[in-house]
Design an enzyme around this catalytic site. Structure first.
Site, PDB file in Angstrom:
ATOM      1  N   LYS A   1       0.856  -1.192   0.000  1.00  0.00           N
ATOM      2  CA  LYS A   1       0.000   0.000   0.000  1.00  0.00           C
ATOM      3  C   LYS A   1       0.882   1.228   0.000  1.00  0.00           C
ATOM      4  O   LYS A   1       2.025   1.167   0.452  1.00  0.00           O
ATOM      5  CB  LYS A   1      -0.855   0.010   1.277  1.00  0.00           C
ATOM      6  CG  LYS A   1      -2.106   0.828   1.156  1.00  0.00           C
ATOM      7  CD  LYS A   1      -3.225   0.018   0.546  1.00  0.00           C
ATOM      8  CE  LYS A   1      -4.453   0.849   0.279  1.00  0.00           C
ATOM      9  NZ  LYS A   1      -5.597  -0.018  -0.062  1.00  0.00           N
TER      10      LYS A   1
ATOM     11  N   ASP B   1      -7.053   4.391  -4.324  1.00  0.00           N
ATOM     12  CA  ASP B   1      -7.702   4.226  -3.019  1.00  0.00           C
ATOM     13  C   ASP B   1      -8.329   5.614  -2.748  1.00  0.00           C
ATOM     14  O   ASP B   1      -8.564   6.361  -3.710  1.00  0.00           O
ATOM     15  CB  ASP B   1      -6.673   3.821  -1.950  1.00  0.00           C
ATOM     16  CG  ASP B   1      -7.315   3.269  -0.678  1.00  0.00           C
ATOM     17  OD1 ASP B   1      -7.654   2.086  -0.650  1.00  0.00           O
ATOM     18  OD2 ASP B   1      -7.518   4.040   0.288  1.00  0.00           O
TER      19      ASP B   1
HETATM   20  N1  GLU Z   1      -7.394   0.235  -2.793  1.00  0.00           N
HETATM   21  C1  GLU Z   1      -8.136  -0.940  -3.105  1.00  0.00           C
HETATM   22  C2  GLU Z   1      -8.144  -1.863  -1.917  1.00  0.00           C
HETATM   23  O1  GLU Z   1      -8.175  -1.403  -0.795  1.00  0.00           O
HETATM   24  C3  GLU Z   1      -7.718  -1.596  -4.421  1.00  0.00           C
HETATM   25  C4  GLU Z   1      -6.288  -1.995  -4.534  1.00  0.00           C
HETATM   26  C5  GLU Z   1      -5.885  -2.487  -5.941  1.00  0.00           C
HETATM   27  O2  GLU Z   1      -6.715  -2.557  -6.821  1.00  0.00           O
HETATM   28  O3  GLU Z   1      -4.698  -2.792  -6.089  1.00  0.00           O
HETATM   29  O4  GLU Z   1      -8.150  -3.060  -2.006  1.00  0.00           O
END
Ligand code: GLU
Length: 467
Positions: free
Chosen positions: A129, A169
Site C-alpha cells: 500500500k 484508493d
Molecule cells: N485500494 C483498493 C483496496 O483497498 C484496491 C487496490 C488495488 O486494486 O490494487 O483493495
C-alpha cells in the site's frame, strides 16, 4: 474481547514496541491475531520459524519527499509512502491513498490487511500500500497533475509489472492513475500497462474496475444474506461515503431491489427516505467533484445533517464505505437496537474492533473488509491478466468473473470458520483462510540463508557466536 494465544502474545508485544504510535497498524494486527489462536492449536508448526513475525514486518518500506509547485507558484512539500509488505504470492499489489490523515501507521495497516485480502481472492498477488499526506480537496486539476508527476518521479524506480503494481484508493481515481502512468511512461520510455491498475478504458484499463469494489461488496453481502434465506429485496440499506466504493455499492443494491437511504462525505450525511437518486449523486461527485450537501439542496424531501451520526438512522443492512474506524461501539449498539441484520465493510476497517465484536455477539451477519471489499483488487488482477495478454474483455464477462470470485471468497471464509470451530464468523474465516495461503507460500519459498557463510566464516563472522 478475545484473549490472544500465549504464543502470539509476545509477538504482538514486539509489534507494539517496534511500531510505536502506529495505532491503526496495531489494531489490524490484533484483529488477525485474535483469529490465529485456533490455527496454532490445530497446527502448532505455524508458530515456528518466525513465520508470524515475518508476516508482521514489511519486506520494504519507502518514505520520500514529494515537492511540487501550487497554482500560486509556491513550493509545497508532502510525504510519500510505499510499504511493500509481502510478495509471497505475487508482486506487491495495493492502492495509493492521498489524504491528509496519511502517515506510516495508516499505510501499514492498509498494507497488512491487503496481504490477507489479496490472498483470499485466490489470485497471484502480494500485498502492499502507499500514498501521501497530500490533500486533494480544493486543488485544481493542474495541481493534481503536478503532484502526481512528482510523486511518480520517485516511486517509479520501485515499480514494475512483476515487482509492485499500485492502484487507487481514497483520493486516487482514474484521473490520478492517468497522470502517474503518463509520468512513468515518460521516465522509463516503456508502455508497461501492467505497472498500474485502475487505468482508463481507452488506455489499458479493465471493464468493471471502477464498479468492482462496490459491486463486489454487494455480491458478498448477498451471499451472506442467502445463508439465511434472505436478499436485498425491499430492505432499507444505509451506505456511508460517496466515493467510488459507495456509489457503485448503491448502484448494485438498487439493482437487487434494496432501498439505499443515506450517503455521506467528510462534511455530513444525507437522509433520503425515497431512496438515493444515483444519477444525481454521480453528477455531483463524479462530474462536478462537489459536496454531498449539494444533493440536499438540489432534491426535495432530503434531509442534510452536517452534524450527527449516520448510524443513528434505522436500517436493516449497513454498508460502511467511507474510511477506517467510522463506526464505533456506540454506533453498533444503536444499529443492533434498530434491528440491523447484516453489515458489510465496503471500506478498509471501518468498524472499530469493539463494534465488530458487538455485531458478531448479537448474531448479525458481519463481513470484514478484507473479504467484503476484495472485489476491487481482484478486478485489478483481472486487469493485469488482460494487460499481460494484450486483450480486453467485455463488461458482462468481467462482471461474471467478479461475481464468481466474490462467491468463492464468501464460501472459503464460511468453510474455514466452520473448520476452525467458529461457524458463521466471517472474521475468523477470512483471517485464517488468508493467513494459511500466505504462510504456505512463505514456507515454500524459504528464509534467506547462505550455507557457504557457515562453512567458511570470515574473520568478522568468527566474532559472532555460532548458531
Ligand atoms: N485500494 C483498493 C483496496 O483497498 C484496491 C487496490 C488495488 O486494486 O490494487 O483493495
Amino acid at each position: 474481547m478475545t484473549v490472544l494465544d500465549e504464543k502470539l502474545e509476545p509477538i504482538f508485544n514486539q509489534v507494539l514496541q517496534r511500531n510505536a504510535g502506529e495505532l491503526e497498524f496495531h489494531q489490524a494486527v490484533k484483529e488477525v491475531f485474535e483469529s490465529l489462536g485456533a490455527v496454532i492449536a490445530k497446527h502448532p508448526s505455524y508458530a515456528e520459524g518466525g513465520l508470524i513475525e515475518r508476516i508482521c514486518e514489511p519486506e520494504r518500506q519507502i518514505i520520500f519527499r514529494v515537492p511540487w509547485i501550487d497554482d500560486t507558484g509556491h513550493v509545497q512539500i508532502n510525504r510519500g509512502f510505499r510499504v511493500e509488505f509481502s510478495s509471497a504470492l505475487g508482486p506487491f499489489k495495493g492502492g495509493l491513498r492521498f489524504h491528509p490523515s496519511v502517515y506510516l501507521g495508516i499505510i501499514k495497516f492498509l498494507g497488512f490487511e491487503q496481504i490477507f485480502k489479496n490472498a483470499l481472492t485466490g489470485m497471484p498477488i502480494g500485498g502492499g500500500k502507499g500514498g501521501s499526506d497530500f490533500d486533494p480537496k480544493g486543488r485544481s486539476d493542474g495541481e493534481i497533475m503536478r503532484f502526481c508527476q512528482s510523486f511518480m518521479t520517485e516511486l517509479y524506480r520501485h515499480l514494475g509489472e512483476h515487482t509492485d503494481v499500485p492502484a487507487g484508493d481514497i483520493g486516487v481515481g482514474q484521473r490520478e492513475i492517468g497522470y502517474m502512468f503518463g509520468q512513468y511512461k515518460r521516465i522509463t520510455n516503456r508502455y508497461e500497462a501492467g505497472v498500474l491498475t485502475g487505468k482508463g478504458l481507452t488506455w489499458g484499463g479493465s471493464q468493471v474496475r471502477t464498479e468492482a469494489t462496490g459491486y463486489g461488496t454487494v455480491f458478498f453481502v448477498h451471499e451472506m444474506l442467502k445463508t439465511r434465506n434472505q436478499g436485498f429485496d425491499g430492505k432499507k440499506v444505509s451506505v456511508s461515503g460517496s466515493g467510488n466504493v459507495a456509489i457503485y455499492t448503491i448502484e448494485k443494491v438498487q439493482e437487487l431491489g434494496g432501498k439505499v437511504i443515506t450517503c455521506s462525505d467528510s462534511d455530513g450525511y444525507v437522509l433520503d427516505e425515497d431512496g438515493i437518486d444515483l444519477a444525481l449523486i454521480k453528477e455531483i461527485k463524479e462530474v462536478r467533484r462537489g459536496r454531498i450537501s449539494d444533493y440536499a439542496t438540489e432534491k426535495t424531501g432530503v434531509k442534510y445533517f452536517p452534524k450527527g451520526c449516520i448510524w443513528d438512522v434505522p436500517c436493516q443492512i449497513a454498508l460502511p464505505s467511507a474510511t477506517q474506524n467510522e463506526l464505533n461501539g456506540r454506533d453498533a449498539r444503536e444499529l443492533i437496537k434498530n434491528g440491523v441484520i447484516a453489515i458489510g465493510e465496503g471500506a478498509n476497517m471501518p468498524c472499530t474492533s469493539d463494534a465488530a465484536h458487538l455485531f458478531i455477539a448479537a448474531g448479525a451477519l458481519f463481513g470484514p473488509g478484507k473479504a467484503v471489499n476484495a472485489g476491487g483488487v481482484a478486478t485489478s488482477a483481472l486487469e493485469m491478466q488482460q494487460n499481460a495478454s494484450r486483450d480486453s474483455w467485455s463488461f458482462d464477462s468481467t462482471e461474471h468473473r467478479l461475481a464468481e470470485i466474490m462467491k468463492g471468497i464468501h464460501d472459503r471464509c464460511r468453510a474455514t470458520a466452520e473448520e476452525y470451530g467458529a461457524p458463521g464468523n466471517y472474521v475468523t474465516g477470512a483471517n485464517i483462510a488468508g493467513f494459511i495461503r500466505v504462510a504456505e507460500a512463505m514456507r515454500a519459498l524459504g528464509v534467506i540463508w547462505s550455507p557457504a557463510l557457515r562453512q567458511e566464516p570470515c574473520s568478522h563472522q568468527a566474532l559472532w557466536p555460532k548458531r
